[in-house]
Design a protein around this motif. Structure first.
Motif, PDB file in Angstrom:
ATOM      1  N   PHE A  93       0.378   3.976  -2.452  1.00 53.88           N
ATOM      2  CA  PHE A  93       0.066   5.599  -2.231  1.00 53.88           C
ATOM      3  C   PHE A  93       1.010   6.373  -3.068  1.00 53.88           C
ATOM      4  CE2 PHE A  93      -1.971   3.923   1.884  1.00 53.88           C
ATOM      5  CZ  PHE A  93      -2.971   3.407   1.227  1.00 53.88           C
ATOM      6  N   ARG A 117      -6.589   8.547   0.684  1.00 47.44           N
ATOM      7  CA  ARG A 117      -6.346   7.311   1.241  1.00 47.44           C
ATOM      8  C   ARG A 117      -6.994   7.225   2.408  1.00 47.44           C
ATOM      9  NH1 ARG A 117      -1.964  10.279  -0.369  1.00 47.44           N
ATOM     10  NH2 ARG A 117      -1.624  11.144   1.683  1.00 47.44           N
ATOM     11  N   TYR A 167       0.796  -1.202  -0.051  1.00 49.46           N
ATOM     12  CA  TYR A 167       0.121   0.058  -0.012  1.00 49.46           C
ATOM     13  C   TYR A 167       0.837   1.127  -0.020  1.00 49.46           C
ATOM     14  CZ  TYR A 167      -4.575  -2.100   0.181  1.00 49.46           C
ATOM     15  OH  TYR A 167      -5.481  -3.038  -0.099  1.00 49.46           O
TER      16      TYR A 167
END
Length: 185
Positions: A142, A150, A138
């Motif tokens: 991101f 997010r 992740y």
């Protein structure tokens, strides 16, 4: 070896146990979270996830978002140390394991870029830092999609006073729990 990875490793173990405890307390939590789907920031394409183990089940949230007209996608690991890609998906469509064994849409599904990424986690703090499983999937994603919002999906009891932060960590914009959506400043 620095103390930070050891600190995170110990915290992960403690928070896995806590999440397991929380997951057994109330079987309606995932549905109560879904009741707050309308509180999420606006986004036409939302990435959700398929829960593994004691992760908070995102299926009721996915159904609520789809009913509200949001298009959904799921993350797919296609390379071990690369950002994940996202494939369009709707509840009930077939899935197959991706590179790391997580259920993901079939390769023929359209690749899309989400505007909002809902992410599982072990813990979060009031500053928006997230503790994940430690694979970095992740955080890499991101970093590759900085414009995407997010949002962590968690039990309210997964909040901790503070988390150790490393240079590669990326903050959340908010968290959705059974008590509602909370944006981070």
């Amino acid at each position: 070896m620095s103390s930070r990875p050891l600190e995170k490793r110990e915290l992960r173990a403690a928070m896995r146990a806590e999440r397991k405890r929380l997951s057994g307390l109330d079987p309606t939590v995932a549905h109560r979270v879904a009741d707050h789907a309308g509180d999420l920031p606006p986004a036409a394409v939302v990435a959700v996830y398929r829960a593994i183990g004691t992760e908070l089940d995102a299926a009721p949230l996915a159904s609520a978002l789809a009913t509200a007209g949001r298009r959904l996608c799921l993350p797919v690991v296609v390379e071990p140390d690369a950002p994940m890609i996202f494939r369009r998906w709707a509840p009930g469509e077939p899935l197959e394991p991706d590179l790391v064994g997580v259920p993901a849409p079939l390769p023929l599904a359209e690749t899309v870029e989400p505007e909002l990424i809902v992410t599982p986690m072990l813990a979060y703090d009031a500053r928006g830092w997230r503790l994940g499983q430690g694979g970095g999937h992740y955080d890499r994603t991101f970093a590759a999609l900085p414009a995407a919002l997010r949002v962590g999906l968690a039990y309210a009891g997964q909040e901790v006073a503070g988390l150790p932060v490393e240079p590669h960590d990326v903050r959340l914009h908010g968290v959705l729990t059974e008590v509602g959506y909370r944006p981070f400043a």
